[in-house]
Design an enzyme around this catalytic site. Structure first.
Site, PDB file in Angstrom:
ATOM      1  N   ARG A 174       0.851  -1.186   0.000  1.00  0.00           N
ATOM      2  CA  ARG A 174       0.000   0.000   0.000  1.00  0.00           C
ATOM      3  C   ARG A 174       0.889   1.239   0.000  1.00  0.00           C
ATOM      4  O   ARG A 174       2.045   1.187   0.438  1.00  0.00           O
ATOM      5  CB  ARG A 174      -0.929   0.004   1.218  1.00  0.00           C
ATOM      6  N   ARG A 178      -3.307  10.482   2.444  1.00  0.00           N
ATOM      7  CA  ARG A 178      -4.287  10.990   3.415  1.00  0.00           C
ATOM      8  C   ARG A 178      -5.114  12.085   2.762  1.00  0.00           C
ATOM      9  O   ARG A 178      -4.539  13.016   2.198  1.00  0.00           O
ATOM     10  CB  ARG A 178      -3.550  11.589   4.619  1.00  0.00           C
ATOM     11  N   ARG A 257      19.759  -4.279   2.516  1.00  0.00           N
ATOM     12  CA  ARG A 257      20.183  -2.956   2.041  1.00  0.00           C
ATOM     13  C   ARG A 257      20.984  -2.305   3.157  1.00  0.00           C
ATOM     14  O   ARG A 257      20.712  -2.526   4.334  1.00  0.00           O
ATOM     15  CB  ARG A 257      18.966  -2.068   1.739  1.00  0.00           C
ATOM     16  N   ARG A 288      18.022  11.481   1.429  1.00  0.00           N
ATOM     17  CA  ARG A 288      17.502  12.494   2.346  1.00  0.00           C
ATOM     18  C   ARG A 288      18.628  13.145   3.136  1.00  0.00           C
ATOM     19  O   ARG A 288      19.748  12.622   3.179  1.00  0.00           O
ATOM     20  CB  ARG A 288      16.461  11.912   3.301  1.00  0.00           C
ATOM     21  N   GLU A 311      22.082  10.906   3.466  1.00  0.00           N
ATOM     22  CA  GLU A 311      21.909   9.453   3.515  1.00  0.00           C
ATOM     23  C   GLU A 311      21.867   8.885   2.096  1.00  0.00           C
ATOM     24  O   GLU A 311      21.109   9.373   1.263  1.00  0.00           O
ATOM     25  CB  GLU A 311      20.600   9.158   4.254  1.00  0.00           C
ATOM     26  N   TYR A 359      12.539  -6.337   9.571  1.00  0.00           N
ATOM     27  CA  TYR A 359      12.647  -4.941   9.993  1.00  0.00           C
ATOM     28  C   TYR A 359      11.782  -4.755  11.239  1.00  0.00           C
ATOM     29  O   TYR A 359      10.597  -5.053  11.236  1.00  0.00           O
ATOM     30  CB  TYR A 359      12.207  -3.956   8.897  1.00  0.00           C
ATOM     31  N   ASP A 361      10.788  -1.875  14.204  1.00  0.00           N
ATOM     32  CA  ASP A 361      10.948  -0.582  14.859  1.00  0.00           C
ATOM     33  C   ASP A 361      11.366  -0.834  16.309  1.00  0.00           C
ATOM     34  O   ASP A 361      11.199  -1.937  16.828  1.00  0.00           O
ATOM     35  CB  ASP A 361       9.627   0.193  14.821  1.00  0.00           C
TER      36      ASP A 361
HETATM   37  P1  FDA Z   1      20.417  -3.800  16.800  1.00  0.00           P
HETATM   38  O1  FDA Z   1      20.942  -3.911  15.413  1.00  0.00           O
HETATM   39  O2  FDA Z   1      20.153  -2.447  17.330  1.00  0.00           O
HETATM   40  O3  FDA Z   1      21.428  -4.517  17.798  1.00  0.00           O
HETATM   41  C1  FDA Z   1      22.086  -5.714  17.461  1.00  0.00           C
HETATM   42  C2  FDA Z   1      23.454  -5.668  18.105  1.00  0.00           C
HETATM   43  O4  FDA Z   1      24.085  -6.942  17.927  1.00  0.00           O
HETATM   44  C3  FDA Z   1      24.392  -4.648  17.465  1.00  0.00           C
HETATM   45  O5  FDA Z   1      24.873  -3.760  18.457  1.00  0.00           O
HETATM   46  C4  FDA Z   1      25.499  -5.500  16.869  1.00  0.00           C
HETATM   47  O6  FDA Z   1      26.779  -4.865  16.942  1.00  0.00           O
HETATM   48  C5  FDA Z   1      25.462  -6.738  17.742  1.00  0.00           C
HETATM   49  N1  FDA Z   1      26.043  -7.894  17.082  1.00  0.00           N
HETATM   50  C6  FDA Z   1      25.767  -8.367  15.839  1.00  0.00           C
HETATM   51  N2  FDA Z   1      26.557  -9.429  15.579  1.00  0.00           N
HETATM   52  C7  FDA Z   1      27.330  -9.637  16.667  1.00  0.00           C
HETATM   53  C8  FDA Z   1      28.346 -10.577  16.982  1.00  0.00           C
HETATM   54  N3  FDA Z   1      28.744 -11.507  16.108  1.00  0.00           N
HETATM   55  N4  FDA Z   1      28.945 -10.507  18.180  1.00  0.00           N
HETATM   56  C9  FDA Z   1      28.585  -9.550  19.084  1.00  0.00           C
HETATM   57  N5  FDA Z   1      27.625  -8.624  18.830  1.00  0.00           N
HETATM   58  C10 FDA Z   1      27.006  -8.669  17.619  1.00  0.00           C
HETATM   59  N6  FDA Z   1      13.130   2.235  14.736  1.00  0.00           N
HETATM   60  C11 FDA Z   1      12.189   3.108  15.201  1.00  0.00           C
HETATM   61  O7  FDA Z   1      11.388   2.744  16.047  1.00  0.00           O
HETATM   62  N7  FDA Z   1      12.179   4.401  14.726  1.00  0.00           N
HETATM   63  C12 FDA Z   1      13.075   4.853  13.812  1.00  0.00           C
HETATM   64  O8  FDA Z   1      13.007   6.019  13.408  1.00  0.00           O
HETATM   65  C13 FDA Z   1      14.052   3.944  13.329  1.00  0.00           C
HETATM   66  N8  FDA Z   1      14.966   4.350  12.409  1.00  0.00           N
HETATM   67  C14 FDA Z   1      15.852   3.447  11.907  1.00  0.00           C
HETATM   68  C15 FDA Z   1      16.752   3.870  10.932  1.00  0.00           C
HETATM   69  C16 FDA Z   1      17.649   2.960  10.389  1.00  0.00           C
HETATM   70  C17 FDA Z   1      18.598   3.405   9.330  1.00  0.00           C
HETATM   71  C18 FDA Z   1      17.624   1.601  10.819  1.00  0.00           C
HETATM   72  C19 FDA Z   1      18.544   0.596  10.214  1.00  0.00           C
HETATM   73  C20 FDA Z   1      16.763   1.202  11.820  1.00  0.00           C
HETATM   74  C21 FDA Z   1      15.863   2.122  12.364  1.00  0.00           C
HETATM   75  N9  FDA Z   1      14.993   1.740  13.361  1.00  0.00           N
HETATM   76  C22 FDA Z   1      14.060   2.628  13.823  1.00  0.00           C
HETATM   77  C23 FDA Z   1      14.996   0.348  13.890  1.00  0.00           C
HETATM   78  C24 FDA Z   1      15.852   0.203  15.133  1.00  0.00           C
HETATM   79  O9  FDA Z   1      17.193   0.486  14.835  1.00  0.00           O
HETATM   80  C25 FDA Z   1      15.677  -1.254  15.610  1.00  0.00           C
HETATM   81  O10 FDA Z   1      14.380  -1.437  16.074  1.00  0.00           O
HETATM   82  C26 FDA Z   1      16.580  -1.640  16.699  1.00  0.00           C
HETATM   83  O11 FDA Z   1      17.892  -1.413  16.313  1.00  0.00           O
HETATM   84  C27 FDA Z   1      16.385  -3.117  16.984  1.00  0.00           C
HETATM   85  O12 FDA Z   1      17.206  -3.514  18.019  1.00  0.00           O
HETATM   86  P2  FDA Z   1      17.968  -4.892  17.953  1.00  0.00           P
HETATM   87  O13 FDA Z   1      18.514  -5.071  19.308  1.00  0.00           O
HETATM   88  O14 FDA Z   1      17.109  -5.949  17.387  1.00  0.00           O
HETATM   89  O15 FDA Z   1      19.127  -4.700  16.849  1.00  0.00           O
END
Ligand code: FDA
Length: 388
Positions: A174, A178, A257, A288, A311, A359, A361
């Site tokens: 979708r 709005r 990506r 952006r 970005e 993905y 949030d």
């Molecule tokens: P996250 O990726 O944060 O943490 C995983 C950790 O595991 C990392 O610190 C990594 O270094 C570690 N790791 C990986 N492999 C490892 C290994 N082998 N050994 C040790 N450590 C390891 N959400 C939202 O609500 N509003 C927003 O505006 C945004 N904006 C946004 C922008 C962009 C560009 C992205 C990519 C993402 C967002 N998000 C977001 C999503 C948000 O970043 C996401 O919800 C959280 O990062 C999720 O947390 P996690 O703990 O799952 O992963």
């Protein structure tokens, strides 16, 4: 080994588990992260030249309609009243996003009522008949060609580095339009930014005598004590790194990506007058620009300099940060194969956006960690239930 539980990754998922297990169950929790900082992608830092809080991995806006998550996060931080709004520059003109009645009327140089705008969009969308064969046709079937060409085509081509005619129709289901002048980006019940910044919030989650965080420690690096070979089968593990990496890519790599960021300090008080400006034209290479001062209008930032971040988006290669799952049919097949392997991995739970190839949030990562705690970890540690 003194820990009761090992958590791989100090993002919101890992730290929510760490907090609950330490504060609620009194367990000793060891968290490791391969990066040199806590917090995963939500990490922010103060730019030394300007004092402005910069989101290192892209802008993070907190929003949720989940009451439990909202109450939970408020234990660690207060939130500002920030409400996210996004604008887009197209052919030298600025429009508000997501597409709303204001966008349509500006685009058409018109004063349509909601019904007139709806009829105009429906008339444009009806010009595409038959099953959409690609993303372009799907978008046209949803919002018509004029709005697609202005606001979706160039931006999508830059996001994917691919002509939208070569992208699958299933990438979008979708496109929100709005028929009011409401241009709030999120429509959740709660929204705001952490008053003292993300890193202060995240550090409070980890600040407990039973939680040890070791940074610069990769789970696959056998020279660090909490590595895969030394820990699997010896203590319970919550793994939030990439699921394919855990299994040494036995079924192939999952595709992502990534984003490249170009940060610059400019000698002006205000560069763009808003936190995020999208660029819809393809002759501008970035998607952006973020201007971080605008995330915190309540702060007393200096007024002679500002920090912006351009970005750029592309497919991730080996060694790039994985940001958004691409989720091709091949990826979905591989993910199912990894899920099967994960099921048989005794005492290891996979979570978070990398561990589930989804993905998420922030509020979703936190909410799913709370569920994992309730459904798996608490029963295991209090009643001896199996972890898997
Ligand atoms: P996250 O990726 O944060 O943490 C995983 C950790 O595991 C990392 O610190 C990594 O270094 C570690 N790791 C990986 N492999 C490892 C290994 N082998 N050994 C040790 N450590 C390891 N959400 C939202 O609500 N509003 C927003 O505006 C945004 N904006 C946004 C922008 C962009 C560009 C992205 C990519 C993402 C967002 N998000 C977001 C999503 C948000 O970043 C996401 O919800 C959280 O990062 C999720 O947390 P996690 O703990 O799952 O992963």
């Amino acid at each position: 080994m003194t820990a009761d539980l090992l958590i791989v990754g100090s993002g919101f998922f890992g730290l929510t588990i760490a907090d609950r297990c330490a504060r609620e169950l009194g367990l000793k929790v060891q968290v490791i992260d391969r990066r040199d900082h806590i917090g995963g992608n939500a990490y922010t830092e103060i730019d030394p030249e300007t004092g402005i809080e910069v989101h290192r991995y892209g802008a993070h806006l907190f929003h949720t309609s989940n009451q439990r998550v909202w109450e939970y996060v408020n234990r660690f931080t207060d939130f500002t009243s920030y409400q996210h709004r996004v604008y887009t520059t197209y052919r030298g003109e600025v429009f508000s996003m997501p597409i709303n009645l204001g966008t349509i009327n500006q685009f058409q140089r018109a004063a349509y009522t909601p019904d007139q705008a709806r009829a105009w969009v429906a008339e444009q969308a009806a010009q595409l008949t038959g099953e959409p064969a690609n993303l372009e046709e799907k978008a046209i079937s949803l919002i018509g060609r004029p709005l697609y060409e202005a606001f979706i085509r160039g931006y999508t081509a830059k996001q994917w580095q691919t002509d939208p005619r070569e992208l699958g129709a299933d990438i979008i289901s979708r496109l929100p339009v709005r028929y009011t002048y409401d241009n709030r980006y999120f429509s959740d019940t709660y929204e705001g930014l952490p008053v003292d910044g993300y890193t202060a919030w995240i550090e409070r989650m980890a600040d407990h005598p039973n939680i040890t965080v070791t940074l610069g420690a990769d789970f696959f690096d056998e020279s660090q004590p909490f590595n895969q070979a030394a820990t699997v089968g010896r203590l319970p593990i919550v793994y939030t790194g990439p699921v394919d990496r855990y299994f040494a890519s036995a079924h192939g790599d999952l595709s992502w990506r990534t984003l490249d960021f170009e940060t610059e300090v400019l000698p002006v008080a205000d560069f763009q007058g808003t936190p995020v400006m999208n660029y819809a034209d393809t002759d501008i290479p970035y998607t952006r620009i973020h201007e971080f001062r605008h995330f915190h209008p309540e702060r007393d930032y200096r007024t002679d300099k500002t920090v912006i971040m351009r970005e750029f988006s592309r497919a991730a290669g080996a060694g790039d940060e994985p940001y958004y799952p691409i989720n091709t049919p091949e990826d979905r097949r591989r993910l199912l194969a990894y899920r099967e392997l994960a099921k048989n991995e005794k005492d290891v739970l996979f979570g978070g956006r990398l561990g589930t190839y989804q993905y998420l949030d922030m509020h979703m990562a936190i909410g799913s960690a709370l569920s994992m705690f309730d459904n798996k970890l608490a029963p295991h540690f209090t009643d001896g239930a199996a972890l898997d």
